[in-house]
Scaffold this active site. Structure first.
Site, PDB file in Angstrom:
ATOM      1  N   ASP A 163       0.815  -1.222   0.000  1.00  0.00           N
ATOM      2  CA  ASP A 163       0.000   0.000   0.000  1.00  0.00           C
ATOM      3  C   ASP A 163       0.845   1.267   0.000  1.00  0.00           C
ATOM      4  O   ASP A 163       0.655   2.164   0.832  1.00  0.00           O
ATOM      5  CB  ASP A 163      -0.941   0.014   1.217  1.00  0.00           C
ATOM      6  CG  ASP A 163      -1.765  -1.242   1.357  1.00  0.00           C
ATOM      7  OD1 ASP A 163      -2.185  -1.781   0.318  1.00  0.00           O
ATOM      8  OD2 ASP A 163      -1.972  -1.707   2.495  1.00  0.00           O
TER       9      ASP A 163
ATOM     10  N   GLU B 156     -11.138   0.399  -3.091  1.00  0.00           N
ATOM     11  CA  GLU B 156     -10.295   0.763  -1.955  1.00  0.00           C
ATOM     12  C   GLU B 156      -9.161   1.689  -2.366  1.00  0.00           C
ATOM     13  O   GLU B 156      -8.864   1.869  -3.540  1.00  0.00           O
ATOM     14  CB  GLU B 156      -9.682  -0.505  -1.337  1.00  0.00           C
ATOM     15  CG  GLU B 156     -10.693  -1.450  -0.756  1.00  0.00           C
ATOM     16  CD  GLU B 156     -10.036  -2.723  -0.249  1.00  0.00           C
ATOM     17  OE1 GLU B 156     -10.599  -3.321   0.681  1.00  0.00           O
ATOM     18  OE2 GLU B 156      -8.983  -3.131  -0.768  1.00  0.00           O
TER      19      GLU B 156
END
Length: 513
Positions: free
Chosen positions: A21, A181
């Site tokens: 991420d 997301e």
């Protein structure tokens, strides 16, 4: 990094091992990048680079319990998907503590820290991002909802207090796939771009994008992903969760996560951070790699921001001679007070076993390195002179509390032994145990794509193999529930039901790719 007249070469991933991420910002010629940390502490490792390839860790954003208390955090919970931004002299990092305080941000004048205590924001599920608009407004863009109901919400905040200045509204529902997301809002050439991951963080993972003349949309969606390998046979899979950055020369780049899957479809390293150039189409869309295979393990690109390269350390040794732990070492959850020391015995790391063991959700005395290559060796010299029954210490390859392998030393029925234990799907098996008379022992974990081998030595040169465990069993693809991390190889001590009175001592921690 090799330079020629035609292209510049670099290797992906630029951050190997469990650094997922990624989010990036730039100040002048300096780039800063942060990653998720989940149940590991300190939270949110932060890196610096001048060329986007060679990254040096400069600290952690969340390094004290007032910012992050994950002492009872389950594996793959904790800190999700941070975003880093810079605005008018201040750095901002916004993230989610999924079982704790929820969404919050911290600030710093220096990205190496110290960072402020958390400022909470009121709305959003996970993966919040910040966007500073030209008119002074500051937007929080975040994921909300689960699975196919996932969508992106947005609202304006007072950046000094975190207080919402507007009600959250749904601004995007993506491409119809599950788990929309990691959203980011950008303003580029007068247009607002909304970008997010879709499809879940496995085979269907992809990055999608839309644009509008308003920060709240409606957004025209590009019909194809701007980044994915979901439809091609390729050594890098699960691509997505990207962040865009413009270089000083006007060139654009993306950082994103990907997974190196081996020939049998699994990988123990977890989700890693990759880099690729962004190509803008004639009609104004940023493209990275839509099933073309242009994101490779070995990349050739026409340009890079210039810098002096920093060495990539795949091998080395921690001698524990300094007063602070090296930044690449991470604790499992917040360490209990008094559970570790570099000063108790100078030149050695002291770990005092806690009541929680490696299969428990609690404050375990464990500090380790993310496994960064499939094949490697990790070794240490352990001294455990305590005669306490049931106290143990050693070296462990950890995926989570239900999947880990360790080789260590313990007191058993009044004698010292070296043992190997394999825990798979929550079932622990003592694979081997041999008596030793020495109070110190050399321990090693050696890994390849297929297995982890657990070895010990009494002299540091002649090694005895005690046991081996399947590598697949420690992969995110094999574990039950969420497997958002990768394997971490660590030094540990454990009391299994009681805290140890005496410490175990580790002289060094050596790692070889």
């Amino acid at each position: 990094m090799n330079m020629s007249h035609s292209s510049i070469h670099y290797s992906n991933p630029v951050l190997p091992g469990f650094y997922p991420d990624p989010s990036i910002t730039r100040v002048g010629e300096d780039y800063y990048l942060v990653c998720s940390s989940f149940e590991y502490f300190p939270g949110v490792p932060i890196f610096h680079s001048r060329d986007l390839i060679h990254w040096k860790q400069i600290g952690h954003v969340l390094d004290r319990i007032s910012q992050l208390d994950i002492s009872s955090c389950a594996s793959s919970d904790g800190i999700y998907a941070p975003t880093i931004r810079y605005h008018e002299g201040t750095f901002y990092m916004i993230t989610t503590d999924v079982r704790g305080r929820g969404n919050f941000y911290v600030t710093a004048a220096d990205p190496a820290g110290p960072w402020s205590d958390p400022i909470t924001v009121p709305y959003g599920g996970i993966d919040p991002s910040l966007m500073f608009d030209d008119d002074g407004k500051v937007y929080v863009t975040a994921q909300q909802g689960a699975n196919y109901d996932s969508h992106v919400i947005q609202y304006e905040i007072d950046i000094a207090t975190g207080k919402a200045l507007s009600e959250p509204v749904v601004i995007w529902t993506g491409d119809g796939g599950p788990w929309l997301e990691g959203p980011h809002l950008y303003k580029i050439n007068g247009l607002y771009y909304i970008m997010a991951a879709s499809g879940g963080t496995a085979k269907e993972h992809r990055e999608i994008i839309g644009r509008s003349t308003s920060p709240y949309g409606p957004f025209e969606r590009l019909l194809e992903p701007i980044l994915t390998h979901k439809d091609i046979d390729h050594p890098i899979q699960y691509l997505g969760h990207a962040d865009l950055i413009e270089g000083p020369d006007g060139g654009w780049w993306a950082v994103f996560l990907g997974v190196r899957l081996g020939e049998n479809g699994y990988g123990v390293l977890g989700r890693e951070s990759y880099l690729a150039p962004v190509h803008w189409t004639a009609d104004g869309w940023p493209m990275i790699d839509n099933n073309d295979g242009t994101v490779q393990l070995e990349m050739n690109v026409p340009r890079l921001p210039y810098s002096e390269p920093e060495p990539v350390l795949d091998s080395g040794r921690h001698d524990f001679d300094d007063s602070i732990l090296p930044y690449d070492l991470t604790f499992l959850r917040n360490p209990a007070a008094g559970s570790w020391s570099l000063g108790e015995r100078p030149g050695w790391l002291a770990l005092k076993g806690q009541s929680a063991g490696l299969s428990d959700i609690g404050q375990v005395a464990f500090t380790g390195l993310r496994q960064q290559q499939v094949a490697g060796e990790w070794s240490t010299l352990l001294e455990l002179s305590s005669q306490e029954e049931g106290i143990e210490a050693g070296i462990c390859a950890r995926m989570n509390e239900r999947a880990h392998y360790e080789i260590g030393m313990r007191q058993s029925s009044g004698r010292s032994t070296v043992f190997a234990r394999l825990t798979v799907k929550g079932q622990a098996r003592l694979a081997a145990e041999v008596p030793v008379t020495a109070g110190r022992v050399f321990l090693k974990i050696a890994a390849d794509y297929n297995e982890y081998r657990l070895l010990y030595s009494l002299n540091g040169t002649e090694w005895n193999r005690l046991a081996a465990g399947s590598a697949y069993a420690l992969s995110p693809q094999a574990v039950e529930g969420n497997g958002f991390t990768g394997v971490v190889i660590g030094l540990y001590a454990a009391g299994y039901g009681k805290a140890a009175e005496a410490a175990a001592y580790f002289d060094w921690f050596d790692y070889r790719a």
